[in-house]
Design a protein around this motif. Structure first.
Motif, short mmCIF file in Angstrom:
data_model
loop_
_atom_site.label_atom_id
_atom_site.label_comp_id
_atom_site.label_asym_id
_atom_site.label_seq_id
_atom_site.Cartn_x
_atom_site.Cartn_y
_atom_site.Cartn_z
N GLU A 560 -17.63 -32.15 -2.76
CA GLU A 560 -17.51 -31.11 -3.79
C GLU A 560 -17.48 -29.72 -3.15
N TRP A 561 -18.31 -29.54 -2.13
CA TRP A 561 -18.34 -28.26 -1.42
C TRP A 561 -16.98 -27.95 -0.82
N ALA A 562 -16.35 -28.94 -0.19
CA ALA A 562 -15.05 -28.74 0.45
C ALA A 562 -13.98 -28.40 -0.58
N ILE A 563 -13.97 -29.13 -1.70
CA ILE A 563 -12.98 -28.87 -2.75
C ILE A 563 -13.15 -27.46 -3.31
N ASP A 564 -14.39 -27.07 -3.59
CA ASP A 564 -14.66 -25.73 -4.13
C ASP A 564 -14.23 -24.65 -3.15
N LEU A 565 -14.47 -24.87 -1.86
CA LEU A 565 -14.11 -23.88 -0.85
C LEU A 565 -12.60 -23.67 -0.81
N VAL A 566 -11.86 -24.74 -0.86
CA VAL A 566 -10.40 -24.63 -0.84
C VAL A 566 -9.89 -23.97 -2.11
N LYS A 567 -10.52 -24.27 -3.24
CA LYS A 567 -10.07 -23.71 -4.52
C LYS A 567 -10.31 -22.20 -4.62
N GLU A 568 -11.22 -21.68 -3.78
CA GLU A 568 -11.43 -20.22 -3.78
C GLU A 568 -10.15 -19.48 -3.40
N ASP A 569 -9.28 -20.16 -2.67
CA ASP A 569 -7.94 -19.65 -2.41
C ASP A 569 -7.93 -18.33 -1.64
N VAL A 570 -8.89 -18.13 -0.74
CA VAL A 570 -8.94 -16.87 0.00
C VAL A 570 -7.85 -16.78 1.06
N VAL A 571 -7.29 -17.93 1.45
CA VAL A 571 -6.25 -17.91 2.49
C VAL A 571 -4.89 -18.28 1.88
N TYR A 572 -4.70 -17.91 0.61
CA TYR A 572 -3.47 -18.24 -0.10
C TYR A 572 -2.23 -17.69 0.60
N LYS A 573 -2.41 -16.61 1.39
CA LYS A 573 -1.27 -16.02 2.10
C LYS A 573 -0.68 -16.97 3.14
N TYR A 574 -1.53 -17.88 3.61
CA TYR A 574 -1.16 -18.68 4.76
C TYR A 574 -1.00 -20.18 4.48
N ILE A 575 -1.81 -20.71 3.58
CA ILE A 575 -1.91 -22.17 3.45
C ILE A 575 -1.74 -22.61 1.99
N ASP A 576 -1.01 -23.67 1.78
CA ASP A 576 -0.85 -24.28 0.46
C ASP A 576 -2.11 -25.08 0.14
N LYS A 577 -2.92 -24.56 -0.79
CA LYS A 577 -4.21 -25.18 -1.05
C LYS A 577 -4.07 -26.57 -1.68
N GLU A 578 -3.00 -26.79 -2.44
CA GLU A 578 -2.83 -28.09 -3.09
C GLU A 578 -2.66 -29.20 -2.05
N TYR A 579 -2.00 -28.87 -0.96
CA TYR A 579 -1.83 -29.86 0.12
C TYR A 579 -3.18 -30.23 0.71
N ILE A 580 -4.03 -29.24 0.92
CA ILE A 580 -5.34 -29.50 1.53
C ILE A 580 -6.24 -30.28 0.58
N ILE A 581 -6.20 -29.94 -0.70
CA ILE A 581 -6.98 -30.70 -1.69
C ILE A 581 -6.53 -32.16 -1.72
N LYS A 582 -5.23 -32.36 -1.66
CA LYS A 582 -4.69 -33.72 -1.61
C LYS A 582 -5.19 -34.46 -0.38
N LEU A 583 -5.24 -33.76 0.75
CA LEU A 583 -5.72 -34.35 2.00
C LEU A 583 -7.19 -34.78 1.88
N ILE A 584 -8.00 -33.92 1.25
CA ILE A 584 -9.42 -34.23 1.06
C ILE A 584 -9.57 -35.46 0.18
N ASN A 585 -8.81 -35.54 -0.88
CA ASN A 585 -8.91 -36.69 -1.79
C ASN A 585 -8.41 -37.97 -1.14
N GLN A 586 -7.37 -37.88 -0.34
CA GLN A 586 -6.89 -39.06 0.38
C GLN A 586 -7.93 -39.54 1.38
N HIS A 587 -8.58 -38.59 2.02
CA HIS A 587 -9.64 -38.95 2.97
C HIS A 587 -10.78 -39.66 2.25
#
Length: 614
Positions: A560-587
């Motif tokens: 939950e901590w990891a998902i919430d951190l990615v959803k904060e979207d502070v690095v939206y300029k650089y990284i597609d957050k949806e891809y990372i959330i998908k990666l966390i869920n697949q893991h």
């Protein structure tokens, strides 16, 4: 061990600049809480925070010498300073202290820029040669101690930690896109770059020189080169034993107590066994986790018992882990996505309650051939008999196999030349993956731009030695030594690394492939050298290296901590957050282990929140 900030001004040094530099110096207090010192004249500011270890009374810095013609700040230890002092006395010099800094400046006066070639130790040094209006900065040949620098229209700044340069807006906090690309490949930013534009780190074995009215110059004074040669095993073992005994003895020199880190592996056990001969009452420190299979405490206690030394150990929970993570990343300066940074932080914290100096086993794997991946050339030797045309077809076919299927990676690695596939111990995201989720993907910027020039220097050597060379010039200085320095200094603790000694390297550099690797073990000759005096379980034990249960935690405690951190979207300029959330869920589903990829992104996000703040 200490911290410094220096400034060589292009004009006269004004009071406003001095005030800013004092603020910058204060940000390094954790590196040297015992004492603060400042020197300045109309061109230069030298500021120093000291952790008192040798010559407690007279080792104050900045140190001035020869009627104030020379001034120095120095972070590290010089293990041959006594011998150097004696040789300089024979040359007619006299000394007023027992400190290393007086020896260094006397060497500089006697040998000029060649002084650094006489030093045996770990160091970053800045000398203000007022007589010749010249600033000299040098870093040891392994990169054990850091030296960051930046240059602008006002002058040049050198410092022990890059965060000090952000204190007074000396540099902007803009992410270097090329560095971000490299970070996502290596899990750290390869030197001489950092994650921030305009901040660089002086590479190991290099000298920075700045003279009034001249451009900044950087030159190399030392290189690490392997030159294998066949020798009798007994002769080789004798050389290894002698040079390591000598190195540990030199690294034990201190006016304060010295301890060791003790894991369940051979490197720390060798260091501890040799240190115990010098100090039978030496303390050892170990860290572990509350997850089965992720703790070396039992092994370390067993080893400590057989060596008859005291062992102090701590257990880290997931709650401890996540609570301290922002502090860990703050002290790292640059993002390093090595999970073992966190247990190192905690064991340094515990050790600092008891001692100021700890010996550790860093560097043994790179010098003596200790990583499991060094077995890869042997396991892939079968492919050397397959024609290139067939290998090309096999590799193409393997691309159709789903990720995670057994055999896919084996075929791909076997059909790919070493210089194309090997980036070092950590290979996180592929170019294809980065192109998918990076919003500022740079098409022709590959990690091979870092490794290919290194491979070209060792093209005539065996594959394992080539891999060692890559690791020494990327992984060792960019990850292993960086985290050791920052995590120890976060707690005002000095880590010394006896394996990374110039005399030890002279011996290790001559080992042949069979001295290092065979089908049954790594670090073969190192193990054989100390077989008779170490617990047999240690001699045959495989490398563990601060195992961290992030693979398990990201599925449960940290999900939950990891998902919430990615959803904060502070690095939206650089990284597609949806891809990372998908990666966390697949893991979390457990089919494929994506923990290292996820951790690389999470580390960058936290670093960005701390240092960029936009």
């Amino acid at each position: 061990m200490c911290g410094f900030i220096t400034f060589f001004s292009n004009s006269s040094l004004d009071d406003n600049s001095k005030d800013k530099l004092e603020v910058m110096l204060n940000s390094l207090k954790h590196r040297g809480p015992d004492e603060k010192g400042v020197y300045h004249d109309d061109k230069v500011f030298l500021g120093f925070c000291r952790l008192s270890i040798i010559d407690l009374e007279n080792g104050k810095q900045p140190f001035s010498y020869d009627y104030n013609n020379y001034h120095i700040v120095f972070n590290g230890e010089i293990y041959n300073h006594v011998e150097l002092r004696e040789s300089l006395i024979k040359e007619g010099y006299t000394f007023s202290t027992k400190s290393e800094v007086e020896v260094i400046l006397t060497l500089y006066k006697h040998y000029d820029e060649e002084f650094v070639k006489h030093l045996r130790g770990m160091f970053s040094i800045v000398i203000w040669d007022k007589l010749n209006q010249r600033l000299i900065a040098v870093r040891d040949q392994f990169g054990i101690k850091p030296l960051f620098y930046t240059e602008n229209e006002n002058g040049i700044y050198c410092t022990s930690e890059s965060k000090s340069l952000l204190q007074s807006n000396i540099v902007n906090n803009k992410v270097d896109l090329h560095s971000l690309h490299d970070y996502l490949s290596f899990q750290f930013v390869p030197e001489p770059k950092t994650m921030l534009e305009n901040i660089h780190i002086l590479e190991p074995g290099c000298m920075l020189k700045k003279e009034s009215n001249s451009d900044l110059k950087i030159s190399r004074y030392a290189s690490l080169r392997f030159s294998p040669e066949v020798k009798k095993i007994d002769e080789r073992k004798s050389s290894i034993r002698k040079v390591l005994e000598d190195s540990v003895e030199a690294h034990m020199i201190s006016d304060v107590p010295v301890a060791t880190f003790l894991s369940g592996g051979i490197d720390s056990t060798i260091i501890t066994a040799l240190a115990k001969k010098i100090n039978p009452k030496i303390k050892t420190f170990t860290v572990g986790f509350e997850v089965n299979g992720y703790s070396e405490i039992d092994l370390a206690q067993e080893t400590a018992s057989e060596l008859n030394v005291e062992n102090i150990n701590i257990t880290v929970s997931s709650e401890d882990f996540i609570k301290e993570l922002p502090n860990v990343i703050f002290h790292m300066d640059n993002p390093i996505a090595d999970p073992s940074t966190i247990p190192l932080y905690f064991v340094c914290q515990e050790a600092s309650k008891h001692v100021k100096v700890v010996l550790s086993g860093e560097g043994s794997d790179e010098l003596f051939g200790g990583y499991g991946i060094y077995h890869e050339p042997l396991s892939l030797n079968f492919f050397s008999y397959i024609p290139n045309a067939i290998k090309k077809s096999l590799k193409l076919g393997s691309s159709l196999i789903p990720e995670g299927v057994k055999g896919k990676s084996f075929i791909e690695r076997g059909c790919t030349p070493l210089e194309e596939r090997y980036l070092g111990n950590a290979k996180i995201f592929s170019q294809k993956e980065k192109a998918y989720f990076l919003k500022n993907y740079i098409k022709n910027f590959s990690p091979q731009l870092i490794t290919q020039p290194l491979f070209s220097k060792v093209s005539g050597l065996d594959p394992v030695t080539q891999m060692q060379y890559i690791d020494i010039n990327t992984w060792l200085k960019g990850d292993i030594l960086a985290k050791a320095d920052r995590m120890s200094m976060a707690h005002s603790l000095e880590i010394r690394v006896p394996f990374l000694d110039k005399e030890v390297f002279k011996v290790a550099s001559k080992l042949t492939l069979s001295d290092k690797i065979n089908r049954n073990t790594t670090k073969y000759l190192l193990r054989e050298t100390f077989r008779d005096e170490l617990p047999q379980s240690v001699v045959t034990r495989k490398k563990l290296g601060y195992p961290v249960p992030i693979r398990h935690w990201l599925k449960d405690e940290l999900y939950e901590w990891a998902i919430d951190l990615v959803k904060e979207d502070v690095v939206y300029k650089y990284i597609d957050k949806e891809y990372i959330i998908k990666l966390i869920n697949q893991h979390r589903k457990g089919k494929i282990d994506y923990s290292r990829k996820i951790w690389t992104i999470l580390t960058f996000i936290i670093w960005y929140k701390i240092f960029i703040k936009d």
